[in-house]
Design an enzyme around this catalytic site. Structure first.
Site: not given
Length: 337
Positions: A9, A251-254
Site C-alpha cells: 500500500h 493481508r500484509f498491507c497488500a
C-alpha cells in the site's frame, strides 16, 4: 504514474491519492507470468505517456519481483523514470541505483535492522529539489515572509522539524554492516533458507505457498503461505504461544495482491534475516506439521480482532499506550470486507 496491482500500500495509495488531485495514475493488473506482465507493461508504456513507473524490488508477500533491468529499459525507452520500492530488496539483496539504472529507491529502516521511524528516499535530485515539500515546517525553508516562502533544496526541503538523528545514525550503521558482509554471502544464505522453507511447507498437507508468477526468478527470503481450514491468525497465535516462533498474519498491507492470490482472508508470512538459521526454519515446519496433526494444545479465543490464548496465565507487560494497538493492527490487516 504507472504502478502494478501487486504493490504494498505504501507504493500504491500515494499514487491513487495523487490521481484524485488530477494526476493520472494507472494501476496495471499483473498477468499470469513474468513474461506476460512485462509484455503488458511495455504495451501500456507504448500506448500512453507516463512520467514515472514505480515497482517493488521484492514483494513483501512472496519475495518475487519483475526483473528490474527489463523494467528500467522499457520505462526509459518510453521516456519515463523508475522508482523502486526497496523495503524488502535492500536488506535481503542490496541495491545499486547506478548498477540498475533506476532513478529512485525508497526503503525502510526497520527492515534494515534500524529502529522504526527511519527510512530513505534516494535518487535524481531535480524532481526532489522542485517537488512540493513533504512537510511544511522549520528546517525546510530558507526564508519565510507573510507574502512568500523560499524553500530549501532537497533533502532539507522534505525534512521539516527536528530530525530523527538516532534513526538516521542507526540506519547508516545497518547499511554499512550489510555492505561489509562477504560478497554473495547474504544471497546464498537467503536462497538456502528459502528453498528449505518452501520444500518443508509444501510437503505439509493443506499448506499452499503463495506465488505471483510460476516463472519468477531470484525471490528474496520472504515466504507466505495459507493453511486450508485454519484462520491465519490462529496459526500465528499457536506458533507464537506454543513454539516461540514469530510470524506475521493478515493481508500484509497488500490487499489487491492477496485478492489476486485467492487469499483475501489473509495468510501467514515467515521471513528470514541475516541471523536466521536452518534450525529455525526446521522448527517452523515441525511446529506447523504438529498443529495440522494434533491441533492447538491450548484453547484460543479472539480478543479485539486477534487470536490469543484463552485465560492466558502469562503476565503482560504494562506499557502505556499499547492497550489498543493490537485492535488497530487487526482492523488494518484483517479479512476483506
Amino acid at each position: 504514474v504507472l504502478v502494478l496491482d501487486v504493490e504494498h500500500h505504501a507504493n500504491l495509495l500515494p499514487w491513487v491519492h495523487a490521481a484524485r488531485a488530477r494526476h493520472r495514475t494507472t494501476i496495471l493488473p499483473v498477468a499470469v507470468t513474468v513474461a506476460a506482465t512485462l509484455a503488458a507493461l511495455r504495451a501500456e508504456l507504448a500506448a500512453n505517456e507516463y512520467a514515472l513507473v514505480t515497482v517493488t524490488g521484492a514483494s513483501n508477500v512472496t519475495g518475487e519481483a519483475l526483473p528490474l533491468d527489463d523494467v528500467v529499459a522499457a520505462a526509459h525507452q518510453a521516456g519515463a523514470r523508475v522508482a523502486v520500492d526497496g523495503a524488502q530488496l535492500v536488506p535481503h539483496r542490496g541495491f545499486s541505483l547506478a548498477a540498475t539504472g533506476a532513478d529512485y529507491v525508497a526503503f525502510s529502516g526497520h527492515k534494515t535492522y534500524a529502529p522504526f521511524g527511519a527510512g530513505a528516499l534516494v535518487g535524481r535530485r531535480d524532481w526532489l529539489d522542485a517537488g512540493a515539500p513533504y512537510l511544511a515546517g522549520g528546517g525546510a525553508v530558507r526564508d519565510v515572509r507573510p507574502d512568500r516562502t523560499l524553500w530549501q533544496p532537497a533533502p532539507a526541503r522534505h525534512e521539516a522539524g527536528s530530525p530523527n538523528v538516532m534513526g538516521a545514525v542507526a540506519l547508516a550503521k545497518g547499511c554499512k554492516t550489510l555492505v561489509a558482509l562477504p560478497a554473495g554471502a547474504l544471497t546464498t544464505h537467503q536462497e538456502s533458507l528459502r528453498s528449505r522453507r518452501v520444500a518443508g511447507l509444501e510437503a505439509l498437507p493443506g499448506v499452499r505457498v503463495l506465488r505471483v508468477w510460476p516463472d519468477s526468478v531470484d525471490p528474496v527470503g520472504v515466504v507466505s503461505f495459507a493453511v486450508a481450514d485454519l484462520d491465519p491468525g490462529l496459526v500465528a497465535a499457536v506458533l507464537s504461544a506454543e513454539h516461540g516462533i514469530g510470524v506475521r498474519d493478515g493481508r500484509f498491507c497488500a490487499h489487491p495482491l492477496l485478492a489476486h492470490l485467492s487469499a483475501s482472508d489473509g495468510a501467514v508470512r515467515a521471513s528470514v534475516g541475516v541471523g536466521t538459521t536452518s534450525e529455525a526454519v526446521d522448527r517452523l515446519v515441525t511446529a506447523l506439521g504438529r498443529l495440522l496433526v494434533e491441533g492447538p494444545a491450548a484453547e484460543y479465543t479472539v480478543v479485539d480482532g486477534c487470536w490469543t490464548v484463552a485465560d492466558d496465565p502469562r503476565p503482560l507487560l504494562d506499557v502505556p499506550g499499547l492497550d489498543h494497538l493490537a485492535a488497530t493492527a487487526a482492523a488494518a490487516c484483517g479479512p476483506a470486507v
